[in-house]
Write an enzyme that holds these catalytic residues in place. Structure first.
Site, PDB file in Angstrom:
ATOM      1  N   CYS A 183      19.298 -13.399   3.064  1.00  0.00           N
ATOM      2  CA  CYS A 183      19.840 -13.307   1.701  1.00  0.00           C
ATOM      3  C   CYS A 183      19.067 -12.259   0.892  1.00  0.00           C
ATOM      4  CB  CYS A 183      19.837 -14.683   1.040  1.00  0.00           C
ATOM      5  SG  CYS A 183      20.914 -14.797  -0.420  1.00  0.00           S
ATOM      6  N   HIS A 207      22.322 -18.447   5.043  1.00  0.00           N
ATOM      7  CA  HIS A 207      21.023 -19.104   5.162  1.00  0.00           C
ATOM      8  C   HIS A 207      20.980 -20.036   6.378  1.00  0.00           C
ATOM      9  CE1 HIS A 207      19.121 -18.147   1.210  1.00  0.00           C
ATOM     10  NE2 HIS A 207      20.375 -18.007   0.822  1.00  0.00           N
ATOM     11  N   GLU A 239      18.448 -21.391   7.710  1.00  0.00           N
ATOM     12  CA  GLU A 239      17.450 -22.445   7.500  1.00  0.00           C
ATOM     13  C   GLU A 239      18.003 -23.626   6.711  1.00  0.00           C
ATOM     14  OE1 GLU A 239      17.087 -20.067   3.695  1.00  0.00           O
ATOM     15  OE2 GLU A 239      17.702 -19.736   5.775  1.00  0.00           O
TER      16      GLU A 239
END
Length: 230
Positions: A87, A204, A206
Site C-alpha cells: 500500500c 494488504h 497481512e
C-alpha cells in the site's frame, strides 16, 4: 529468515505485518526507525509497510522516499535483499525509484476500504511461489491513491518481462472495469522489479493472513518468502 519493517511517522500497518512475519518465521522482525540509515547487514527481507507516512502530505510516499532509512533500503535492494512494499509502501518504492510507474488518486477520488479479488499473474517469484498460476484470492484494500499509472513503454515492459504479480479481478478471475477498485492501468495491483526481488502491491496480505481475521489468502505470500529466503 531475518526481516525488518521500516517504521515511519504515520505508519499504521507496521505492527500488522510484524505479526504476520513473526507467525510465519517464528521470530519478530526488526522494527527499524525511518531516521536511521544503517539497517542490519544480515537481513533477508525488508518490508515498507502501509499507512500514511508523513501524513501523506505533499504526495503519497514522496517524503518517505527521502527518509534516511530508504538509503539503506536502496543499498540492500542493490545487493539482492528482498523488499516488499504494501500500500503506502508501494507508493514509497515507486517514489524512491525502486519500482517503475506511480500511484495517483483513485478514479472516483474517494478512499476505498473493502475486500477485493486478485488474480495471481506469475508464480515465478520469491513472493508468490505458494500460489497457483491464475489463482484468485481475496485480499483487503484501504487507500485513496491506489491508481497505478505508467507510460506505454513501461506497461509493455512489465507485461513482456512477466513483472505483473497481481491484477484486480472478479471472483471468477475476469478483469472487468467493475472489479477494478481504483482505475489502475491494466487492472494492475502489484508489480515486480527487474531483478524480481522487489514487490509492490496495494492490497494488504497481512490483513488476511490469520483465520481470526476472516481468511488466510494472504498467508501464502509470507510462506513463499520463508521458503525462498530461509
Amino acid at each position: 529468515m531475518k526481516s525488518a519493517v521500516i517504521v515511519f511517522p504515520g505508519s499504521n500497518c507496521d505492527r500488522d505485518v510484524a505479526v504476520s512475519l513473526e507467525q510465519t518465521t517464528g521470530r519478530p522482525p526488526v522494527m527499524h526507525w525511518h531516521g536511521d540509515p544503517d539497517l542490519p547487514a544480515d537481513l533477508d527481507l525488508i518490508v515498507v509497510p502501509g499507512g500514511f507516512s508523513y501524513g501523506d502530505y505533499l504526495r503519497c510516499g514522496a517524503m518517505a522516499a527521502h527518509a534516511a532509512a530508504m538509503t539503506g533500503v536502496r543499498k540492500a535492494a542493490e545487493r539482492g535483499v528482498a523488499v516488499l512494499g504494501i500500500c503506502n509502501g508501494f507508493q514509497v518504492l515507486c517514489e524512491a525509484g525502486l519500482l517503475p510507474g506511480a500511484l495517483i488518486r483513485n478514479r472516483d477520488l474517494r478512499f476505498v476500504c473493502k475486500d477485493v479479488h486478485l488474480r495471481v499473474e506469475t508464480t515465478d517469484t520469491i513472493f508468490t511461489g505458494h500460489y497457483a498460476p491464475g489463482q484468485v484470492i481475496r485480499i483487503p484494500i484501504a487507500h485513496h491513491d491506489g491508481n497505478y499509472v505508467a507510460d506505454l513503454p513501461t506497461q509493455c515492459m512489465l507485461e513482456d518481462e512477466d513483472r505483473i504479480a497481481f491484477r484486480y479481478c472478479d471472483p471468477g478471475g475476469k478483469t472487468t472495469d467493475a472489479a477494478n477498485p481504483n482505475g489502475s492501468l491494466d487492472h494492475i495491483a502489484g508489480i515486480l522489479s527487474e531483478e524480481r526481488t522487489v514487490l509492490g502491491l496495494m492490497p494488504h496480505p497481512e490483513r488476511l493472513a490469520d483465520p481470526r481475521l476472516g481468511g488466510t489468502d494472504g498467508r501464502p505470500l509470507f510462506a513463499s518468502l520463508l521458503e525462498a529466503l530461509s
